[in-house]
Design a protein around this motif. Structure first.
Motif, PDB file in Angstrom:
ATOM      1  N   ALA A  66     -54.389 -35.820  40.330  1.00 24.75           N
ATOM      2  CA  ALA A  66     -55.280 -36.616  39.483  1.00 24.75           C
ATOM      3  C   ALA A  66     -56.469 -35.776  39.030  1.00 24.75           C
ATOM      4  O   ALA A  66     -56.940 -35.896  37.888  1.00 24.75           O
ATOM      5  N   THR A  67     -56.949 -34.912  39.906  1.00 22.43           N
ATOM      6  CA  THR A  67     -58.022 -33.993  39.534  1.00 22.43           C
ATOM      7  C   THR A  67     -57.578 -33.072  38.415  1.00 22.43           C
ATOM      8  O   THR A  67     -58.283 -32.876  37.420  1.00 22.43           O
ATOM      9  N   PHE A  68     -56.390 -32.488  38.554  1.00 23.44           N
ATOM     10  CA  PHE A  68     -55.866 -31.597  37.516  1.00 23.44           C
ATOM     11  C   PHE A  68     -55.667 -32.339  36.193  1.00 23.44           C
ATOM     12  O   PHE A  68     -55.996 -31.826  35.125  1.00 23.44           O
ATOM     13  N   ASP A  69     -55.136 -33.559  36.278  1.00 30.11           N
ATOM     14  CA  ASP A  69     -54.869 -34.333  35.063  1.00 30.11           C
ATOM     15  C   ASP A  69     -56.159 -34.676  34.314  1.00 30.11           C
ATOM     16  O   ASP A  69     -56.167 -34.738  33.082  1.00 30.11           O
ATOM     17  N   GLY A  70     -57.226 -34.911  35.060  1.00 34.72           N
ATOM     18  CA  GLY A  70     -58.470 -35.343  34.435  1.00 34.72           C
ATOM     19  C   GLY A  70     -59.410 -34.228  34.027  1.00 34.72           C
ATOM     20  O   GLY A  70     -60.491 -34.495  33.491  1.00 34.72           O
ATOM     21  N   LEU A  71     -59.021 -32.986  34.269  1.00 33.79           N
ATOM     22  CA  LEU A  71     -59.928 -31.872  33.959  1.00 33.79           C
ATOM     23  C   LEU A  71     -60.132 -31.724  32.448  1.00 33.79           C
ATOM     24  O   LEU A  71     -59.193 -31.781  31.667  1.00 33.79           O
ATOM     25  N   GLU A  72     -61.381 -31.529  32.051  1.00 34.14           N
ATOM     26  CA  GLU A  72     -61.743 -31.307  30.655  1.00 34.14           C
ATOM     27  C   GLU A  72     -62.324 -29.911  30.501  1.00 34.14           C
ATOM     28  O   GLU A  72     -63.183 -29.491  31.277  1.00 34.14           O
ATOM     29  N   ALA A  73     -61.865 -29.187  29.494  1.00 31.58           N
ATOM     30  CA  ALA A  73     -62.372 -27.842  29.204  1.00 31.58           C
ATOM     31  C   ALA A  73     -62.776 -27.793  27.734  1.00 31.58           C
ATOM     32  O   ALA A  73     -61.959 -28.062  26.854  1.00 31.58           O
TER      33      ALA A  73
END
Length: 306
Positions: free
Chosen positions: A227-234
């Motif tokens: 879920a952390t990976f899915d929600g990451l914004e760059a």
């Protein structure tokens, strides 16, 4: 219009065959770097989300450096990108311990003797290690300013999570040990020389399922890394020629991590600058850079390691 009774099963068989072919078709291999600065971060996160550690190494560095890393693995000089993990030098020993025939029984006995019903002590240890880790990353080691900022935020978030997680739960521990011991045995890695024998790409391929198992275990304790990976914004902050800065934001254990990372363009493709630096340094041997927490951080016997 009537449909032949013979045609129906043939159509059904064709549909099933097409579905099976589509399911078995492999996704295209990852490409080194990315076309845009922010995509360089996203591409790396996508490989972690897919448990594709070999693909992560492919994306992270240009092909010439990747080839040098493969050679350095086989001569025992480099273990990058595993160098980016805390306590990376203890990974073979951990895999060996988990792979032993009696691992489940022995590790459960150790857990029951040291950690079961010790929630308060584990919370205190998690807090202490968090404080120690933050101070270390702020003041010690060979880290860039971006790494120091990023690591201190992640250590703080993980420390707070560990302070609340049910780490002393015996049933969870039994399931976690079973999952990890099975995955560790399947890697076929039980000693440092195994990394050299397999080389970088094959070793990382073997470790992919172990990463998946580790994420499953963390999830059972309330930490959903996917879920952390899915929600990451760059998002791009600034670009000047072949250098750029990318703002990265994500939730880790409910805590907001907000940092800015440097990226660099080589051969028309963008890469994370700190990974390039660390990978190059690793070619000189393990003594050049020692990432992660120092050995002192792991000495307390009550240190949680879900």
């Amino acid at each position: 219009m009537q449909i032949s009774s013979k045609l129906v099963p043939r159509l059904a068989a064709s549909v099933v065959a097409a579905a099976l072919l589509a399911a078995c078709a492999k996704a295209p291999p990852p490409q080194p770097g990315a076309e845009r600065p922010a995509q360089a971060v996203r591409a790396l996160v996508d490989r972690l989300r897919a448990n594709d550690l070999a693909g992560f190494a492919t994306v992270a560095v240009p092909p010439p450096l990747h080839a040098r890393l493969e050679t350095a693995w086989r001569t025992g000089r480099s273990r990058w990108p595993l160098d980016e993990l805390p306590l990376d030098d203890r990974l073979p020993a951990m895999l060996a311990a988990l792979s032993q025939p009696n691992a489940r029984t022995d590790l459960q006995r150790t857990f029951d003797g040291q950690f079961a019903n010790s929630a308060d002590e584990l919370r205190s240890t998690a807090t202490s290690l968090g404080v120690f880790g933050v101070q270390y990353f702020r003041n010690e080691g060979d880290y860039s300013a971006a790494e120091r900022d990023h690591y201190t935020q992640t250590i703080t978030a993980l420390s707070r999570w560990a302070g609340q997680a049910p780490l002393s739960d015996t049933k969870r521990a039994r399931r976690a040990i079973a999952i990890l011991s099975t995955a560790a045995a399947e890697t076929g890695i039980a000693a440092p020389e195994d990394f050299a024998n397999h080389g970088m790409d094959e070793s990382l391929e073997r470790l992919g399922p172990f990463l998946a198992a580790t994420k499953q275990v963390f999830g059972s304790y309330g930490l959903n890394l996917d879920a952390t990976f899915d929600g990451l914004e760059a998002t791009l902050v600034q670009q000047t020629g072949d250098t750029a800065r990318v703002r990265v934001r994500y939730l880790l254990a409910g805590e907001q991590v907000d940092t800015v990372l440097d990226v660099q363009r080589i051969g028309g493709r963008w890469y994370l600058a700190d990974y390039l630096r660390n990978a190059e340094a690793s070619l000189e041997g393990p003594a050049v850079r020692a990432p992660g927490l120092p050995a002192a951080a792991s000495t307390p016997s009550t240190a949680p390691s879900p």
